[in-house]
Design an enzyme around this catalytic site. Structure first.
Site, PDB file in Angstrom:
ATOM      1  N   CYS A  48       0.823  -1.209   0.000  1.00 46.66           N
ATOM      2  CA  CYS A  48       0.000   0.000   0.000  1.00 46.66           C
ATOM      3  C   CYS A  48       0.858   1.260   0.000  1.00 46.66           C
ATOM      4  O   CYS A  48       1.839   1.370   0.736  1.00 46.66           O
ATOM      5  CB  CYS A  48      -0.926  -0.002   1.214  1.00 46.66           C
ATOM      6  SG  CYS A  48      -2.026   1.434   1.291  1.00 46.66           S
ATOM      7  N   CYS A  54      -0.096   5.496   7.378  1.00 47.52           N
ATOM      8  CA  CYS A  54      -1.429   5.150   7.877  1.00 47.52           C
ATOM      9  C   CYS A  54      -1.316   4.214   9.070  1.00 47.52           C
ATOM     10  O   CYS A  54      -0.512   3.281   9.071  1.00 47.52           O
ATOM     11  CB  CYS A  54      -2.240   4.491   6.759  1.00 47.52           C
ATOM     12  SG  CYS A  54      -3.843   3.872   7.286  1.00 47.52           S
ATOM     13  N   CYS A  57      -2.254  -0.294   9.400  1.00 44.87           N
ATOM     14  CA  CYS A  57      -1.338  -1.443   9.327  1.00 44.87           C
ATOM     15  C   CYS A  57       0.014  -1.034   9.909  1.00 44.87           C
ATOM     16  O   CYS A  57       0.482   0.069   9.676  1.00 44.87           O
ATOM     17  CB  CYS A  57      -1.140  -1.909   7.888  1.00 44.87           C
ATOM     18  SG  CYS A  57      -2.637  -2.413   7.030  1.00 44.87           S
ATOM     19  N   CYS A 131      -6.636   0.811  -0.256  1.00 43.66           N
ATOM     20  CA  CYS A 131      -6.621   0.085   1.013  1.00 43.66           C
ATOM     21  C   CYS A 131      -6.575  -1.402   0.700  1.00 43.66           C
ATOM     22  O   CYS A 131      -7.370  -1.904  -0.089  1.00 43.66           O
ATOM     23  CB  CYS A 131      -7.855   0.410   1.862  1.00 43.66           C
ATOM     24  SG  CYS A 131      -7.803  -0.359   3.504  1.00 43.66           S
ATOM     25  N   PHE A 262     -20.586 -13.967  27.475  1.00 46.71           N
ATOM     26  CA  PHE A 262     -20.218 -12.825  26.633  1.00 46.71           C
ATOM     27  C   PHE A 262     -20.631 -13.162  25.197  1.00 46.71           C
ATOM     28  O   PHE A 262     -19.848 -13.086  24.261  1.00 46.71           O
ATOM     29  CB  PHE A 262     -18.715 -12.523  26.705  1.00 46.71           C
ATOM     30  CG  PHE A 262     -18.183 -12.325  28.098  1.00 46.71           C
ATOM     31  CD1 PHE A 262     -18.244 -11.083  28.707  1.00 46.71           C
ATOM     32  CD2 PHE A 262     -17.628 -13.383  28.800  1.00 46.71           C
ATOM     33  CE1 PHE A 262     -17.743 -10.898  29.991  1.00 46.71           C
ATOM     34  CE2 PHE A 262     -17.125 -13.214  30.074  1.00 46.71           C
ATOM     35  CZ  PHE A 262     -17.184 -11.958  30.682  1.00 46.71           C
ATOM     36  N   GLU A 279     -25.286 -12.153  27.950  1.00 45.59           N
ATOM     37  CA  GLU A 279     -24.718 -11.005  27.235  1.00 45.59           C
ATOM     38  C   GLU A 279     -25.111  -9.726  27.955  1.00 45.59           C
ATOM     39  O   GLU A 279     -26.258  -9.559  28.377  1.00 45.59           O
ATOM     40  CB  GLU A 279     -25.214 -10.993  25.796  1.00 45.59           C
ATOM     41  CG  GLU A 279     -24.972  -9.713  25.019  1.00 45.59           C
ATOM     42  CD  GLU A 279     -23.503  -9.301  24.979  1.00 45.59           C
ATOM     43  OE1 GLU A 279     -23.244  -8.090  25.030  1.00 45.59           O
ATOM     44  OE2 GLU A 279     -22.631 -10.189  24.904  1.00 45.59           O
ATOM     45  N   CYS A 347      -9.119 -11.443  22.278  1.00 43.70           N
ATOM     46  CA  CYS A 347      -8.476 -10.458  21.399  1.00 43.70           C
ATOM     47  C   CYS A 347      -7.336  -9.753  22.127  1.00 43.70           C
ATOM     48  O   CYS A 347      -6.879  -8.701  21.691  1.00 43.70           O
ATOM     49  CB  CYS A 347      -9.508  -9.441  20.900  1.00 43.70           C
ATOM     50  SG  CYS A 347     -10.366  -8.549  22.207  1.00 43.70           S
TER      51      CYS A 347
END
Length: 389
Positions: A48, A54, A57, A131, A262, A279, A347
């Site tokens: 890119c 940017c 990334c 992108c 969750f 949740e 995550c």
């Protein structure tokens, strides 16, 4: 004396054998005596034009082998800090141009509008003209958005555009743009019609208001159509979602008595035929309840009120998919429970490793970890893991 780069640090710098941090270094590169970097076999040409300016990334200069190594290293390091080791499987990488959700920024600049991601470690907006991570359906809206927002954005005020690809097209939510005049509302609805949006909403500071939604917004999860509330969470890529589902199904072991904690909109509840789901988001819990009426769905904050050991007794397996903060309160109850299997989706390797230590201290074995690179070329790491006793 030249030094080899041997790994990539958490924030994306290369690290040499002696511990020196080298911007844009990848394993196999050599740091020369004069400070220059001699590229090795795993250093690639970034695809890119906006890299590295940017902030979308950080690792486009690393080839797939080096990037997979980075994902494994992040998880290994987090586990080692808590005295844990296990099998870490070959990482799954989402392909380029597969990200189906993103938040872009917009700013009036002269007679035009900048639209894109923020620059790395900055609030400055990089005007996006290509992108390599976004789905084409999302990127195709960038240029039309410049024209749409040119007369609506207030000087020096940053607008925010949230884009999510769902069943009927793109769900777009615009924030920081008043758009209260009749002419502006007509422009927005015409834009939505012209670009076949699934929904277009404007948040003027009191929450999003849908201006265009020809059909109720929905997303299909494991073949089940689920209503898609404003701002609901969706896995970033379809292939990444599929990989996580396969990992969770393997980890829970095919048993019938599964609880999904969750749960969100039910990505894992629906794919494991869970008999119970909890949740914290009322809207998400309501959408899942309407989509899966045979499952017990509870609107419940598991940080304030985790399921205790008496409530966990009826489940053979539990799926955990907490936010980045992890699930310390719920994990403490699981560690004292009789639940045989736990599938943990994370995550954040740091909070995952902390919680993994609590589970192993409670008698679980960490069987394996599956890294999933949904945020390709970024320093964001996702994983699924299996625990059993």
């Amino acid at each position: 004396m030249n030094e080899l780069v041997v790994r990539i640090a958490a924030r994306g710098d290369g690290v040499t054998e002696s511990g020196r941090h080298v911007p844009f270094g990848v394993p196999g590169d050599a740091l020369l005596d004069d400070g220059a970097l001699a590229y090795g076999p795993h250093h690639q040409e970034p695809p890119c034009r906006h890299f590295p300016e940017c902030g979308g990334c950080q690792l486009q200069h690393a080839d797939d082998e080096a990037y997979r190594g980075y994902l494994v290293s992040r998880i290994e390091t987090a586990l080692q800090q808590h005295g844990l080791t296990t099998q870490i499987r070959e990482p799954h990488l989402s392909p380029p141009c597969s990200r189906r959700r993103a938040t872009l920024k917009a700013l009036k600049a002269g007679s035009g509008v900048l639209v894109g991601f923020n620059a790395e470690m900055s609030h400055r907006i990089v005007d996006m003209h290509e992108c390599h991570i976004l789905r084409p359906e999302l990127f195709a809206l960038v240029a039309p958005l410049r024209n749409l927002l040119a007369a609506m954005l207030q000087p020096k005020r940053i607008g925010e555009i949230q884009l999510t690809l769902i069943d009927g097209g793109v769900d777009m939510r615009i924030k920081g743009v008043p758009a209260g005049r009749l002419a502006e509302i007509e422009q927005l609805t015409s834009f939505a019609t012209a670009h076949d949006l699934a929904r277009l909403s404007v948040d003027r500071g009191l929450g999003p208001e849908a201006l265009f939604e020809p059909q109720p917004a929905s997303v299909t999860l494991s073949g089940v159509r689920v209503g898609f509330p404003q701002g609901a969470f969706l896995q970033p890529t379809e292939d990444g979602e599929a990989e996580l589902i396969l990992s969770v199904q393997e980890a829970v072991g095919g048993v019938a008595a599964v609880a999904d904690l969750f749960a969100g909109l039910g990505t894992f509840a629906l794919s494991t035929s869970a008999i119970y789901a909890a949740e914290a988001s009322r809207d998400a819990a309501g959408a899942l309840k309407r989509a899966a009426p045979a499952t017990t769905i509870e609107h419940r904050d598991l940080y304030r009120r985790p399921l205790d050991t008496s409530e966990l007794k009826r489940f053979e397996s539990v799926v955990l998919d907490p936010p980045r903060a992890g699930a310390a309160e719920q994990v403490a109850e699981l560690a004292s429970s009789t639940v045989a299997r736990v599938a943990y989706v994370s995550c954040n390797p740091a909070t995952f490793a902390r919680d993994a230590r609590s589970l192993t201290d409670g008698g679980y074995r960490l069987d394996w970890v599956q890294p999933v690179g949904q945020f390709r070329w970024s320093t964001h790491v996702e994983l699924a893991a299996a625990f059993s006793r």
